[in-house]
Design a protein around this motif. Structure first.
Motif, PDB file in Angstrom:
ATOM      1  N   CYS A 129      29.415  30.731  53.540  1.00 58.18           N
ATOM      2  CA  CYS A 129      30.649  31.410  53.167  1.00 58.18           C
ATOM      3  C   CYS A 129      31.400  30.556  52.146  1.00 58.18           C
ATOM      4  O   CYS A 129      31.646  29.370  52.368  1.00 58.18           O
ATOM      5  CB  CYS A 129      31.512  31.609  54.418  1.00 58.18           C
ATOM      6  N   GLN A 131      34.390  30.734  51.450  1.00 55.66           N
ATOM      7  CA  GLN A 131      35.774  30.534  51.866  1.00 55.66           C
ATOM      8  C   GLN A 131      35.905  29.423  52.903  1.00 55.66           C
ATOM      9  O   GLN A 131      36.806  28.607  52.830  1.00 55.66           O
ATOM     10  CB  GLN A 131      36.312  31.840  52.453  1.00 55.66           C
ATOM     11  N   CYS A 132      34.972  29.409  53.894  1.00 56.63           N
ATOM     12  CA  CYS A 132      35.115  28.444  54.996  1.00 56.63           C
ATOM     13  C   CYS A 132      33.889  27.555  55.173  1.00 56.63           C
ATOM     14  O   CYS A 132      33.930  26.620  55.968  1.00 56.63           O
ATOM     15  CB  CYS A 132      35.429  29.179  56.296  1.00 56.63           C
ATOM     16  N   CYS A 147      30.484  35.872  57.344  1.00 61.08           N
ATOM     17  CA  CYS A 147      30.433  34.647  58.158  1.00 61.08           C
ATOM     18  C   CYS A 147      31.001  34.941  59.544  1.00 61.08           C
ATOM     19  O   CYS A 147      31.559  36.014  59.782  1.00 61.08           O
ATOM     20  CB  CYS A 147      31.205  33.533  57.461  1.00 61.08           C
ATOM     21  N   ASP A 149      33.661  34.089  60.915  1.00 62.27           N
ATOM     22  CA  ASP A 149      35.097  34.396  60.877  1.00 62.27           C
ATOM     23  C   ASP A 149      35.390  35.730  60.195  1.00 62.27           C
ATOM     24  O   ASP A 149      36.557  36.095  60.021  1.00 62.27           O
ATOM     25  CB  ASP A 149      35.860  33.288  60.148  1.00 62.27           C
ATOM     26  N   HIS A 151      34.771  36.659  57.040  1.00 61.74           N
ATOM     27  CA  HIS A 151      34.966  36.670  55.586  1.00 61.74           C
ATOM     28  C   HIS A 151      33.828  37.452  54.935  1.00 61.74           C
ATOM     29  O   HIS A 151      32.660  37.232  55.259  1.00 61.74           O
ATOM     30  CB  HIS A 151      34.998  35.253  55.026  1.00 61.74           C
TER      31      HIS A 151
HETATM   32 ZN   LIG Z   1      34.005  32.294  56.215  1.00 62.01          ZN
END
Ligand SMILES: [Zn+2]
Length: 292
Positions: A129, A131-132, A147, A149, A151
C-alpha cells in the motif's frame, strides 16, 4: 479507408468495467472463457498459424487468480500469471512479448494483450500500500488493490507527450536520445510533470531538448505504452522564431531538421522508429500529408 489508429490503440473488445464489481456474474460456473498467461517478464504464449501469429489462449479455470480483461464475441477473457518452466506450460512452443507481436496481431488480440500486460506490470509494481506500507491484495477482478486498512489503489498510467516539431513547410525535427545507438532517430518525447498540462509539457520538453519555441500545438492521437505504465499522447507543434537547434547533451545526443525527402529516400530512411510505436504513426502521417 486506411486505419490511422496506432497499432496498440486498435482494441475491439468491451472492457465491461461494471462487471468488475459484479461478483455474482463473474462467479457463475463457466463464465470465464479464456485466460492469457503472462510471465514475470511479460511474455505470452503465441501460435504460428497459416493466418499469422495468434495468442495461445487457455481454457480458463474457475479457481485460479484471474484478472478480467473484458468481453469479446460473447465470451469473457482474462489474464493469469504464468511461470514458463511450469509443467502446465510444457506444450507452449513460443513465448513472445508485446513489442514483438503487438503490431501483427488482430485488433481484438492486440487490445486484450496490451491491457493484460499493463495490468500485470501494475500488480508487479504495487505489492504494498502506497499509503501505509502494508501488503495489498488484488480485488474486484484485478482492477483494484486493497490493504488491510482498506486503502484503495487503482491501476496507474503515466502520461507522456511525443511531438513532431515542424517548420510549417517540409521539415521536422528528428533526434537521437543519448542512450540510443548511432543511426536511430525519432521525434521528441518526455513525461508530463506533476501539475502540468500536456500542451505545456510539449512546449517545455521541446525547449529543454532542442532549444526551440513552439506554437500551434495540436493533438494527434494516443497509444498505451505499458513499458511499464505510460500513455503516449501524440502532438504536432510549429517551431516559431529562431529555428537553430540547441541540443541538451544530457538527454539528446544529436538532433536535425529533416525534410520529407530525406526521411523517405535519404539519409534518414532507415532510421524510423518501429511500426509498434506511435512515433512511427505520427511520422508516416506527416509524410503523407495527414498532419500539418
Ligand atoms: Zn494501506
Amino acid at each position: 479507408m486506411s486505419d490511422h489508429r496506432p497499432v496498440l490503440s486498435r482494441a475491439a473488445h468491451d472492457r465491461a468495467a461494471l462487471r468488475r464489481q459484479d461478483g455474482d456474474w463473474l462467479a457463475q460456473p463457466g463464465r470465464r472463457a479464456a485466460s492469457l498467461p503472462v510471465t514475470g517478464d511479460y511474455l505470452v504464449p503465441v501460435l504460428h498459424t497459416p493466418d499469422g501469429l495468434r495468442l495461445a489462449w487457455r481454457a480458463a479455470r474457475d479457481d485460479e487468480p484471474w484478472v478480467f480483461l473484458g468481453n469479446h464475441g460473447g465470451a469473457a477473457y482474462g489474464m493469469v500469471r504464468a511461470a514458463r518452466d511450469s509443467d502446465s506450460y510444457a506444450d507452449v512452443e513460443h513465448w513472445l512479448g508485446l513489442r514483438e507481436v503487438g503490431a501483427v496481431l488482430s485488433e481484438a488480440e492486440a487490445g486484450l494483450l496490451v491491457e493484460a500486460v499493463a495490468l500485470a506490470q501494475w500488480h508487479d509494481r504495487s505489492p504494498f500500500c502506497a499509503q501505509c506500507g502494508q501488503p495489498s491484495e488484488a480485488v474486484e477482478a484485478g482492477w483494484q488493490r486493497r490493504c488491510p486498512d482498506g486503502h484503495q489503489h487503482f491501476p496507474r498510467t503515466d502520461p507522456a507527450v511525443i511531438m513532431l516539431v515542424h517548420d510549417g513547410a517540409d521539415r521536422c525535427v528528428l533526434g537521437r536520445q543519448a542512450v540510443w545507438p548511432v543511426g536511430r532517430f525519432s521525434i521528441l518525447a518526455g513525461f508530463v510533470e506533476a501539475g502540468e498540462s500536456a500542451e505545456a509539457a510539449v512546449a517545455r520538453e521541446v525547449a529543454e531538448e532542442v532549444g526551440l519555441v513552439v506554437t500551434d500545438i495540436r493533438y494527434a492521437g494516443s497509444q498505451p505504452w505499458p513499458f511499464p505504465q505510460s500513455l503516449m499522447l501524440g502532438f504536432t507543434a510549429l517551431a516559431a522564431g529562431d529555428l537553430t537547434l540547441r541540443v541538451d547533451q544530457d538527454e539528446i545526443a544529436e538532433a536535425h531538421w529533416v525534410s520529407r525527402e530525406e526521411i523517405t529516400h535519404g539519409a534518414f530512411a532507415s532510421a524510423l522508429p518501429p511500426s509498434l510505436s506511435i512515433a512511427h504513426r505520427i511520422i508516416t502521417d506527416w509524410l503523407s500529408g495527414h498532419l500539418p
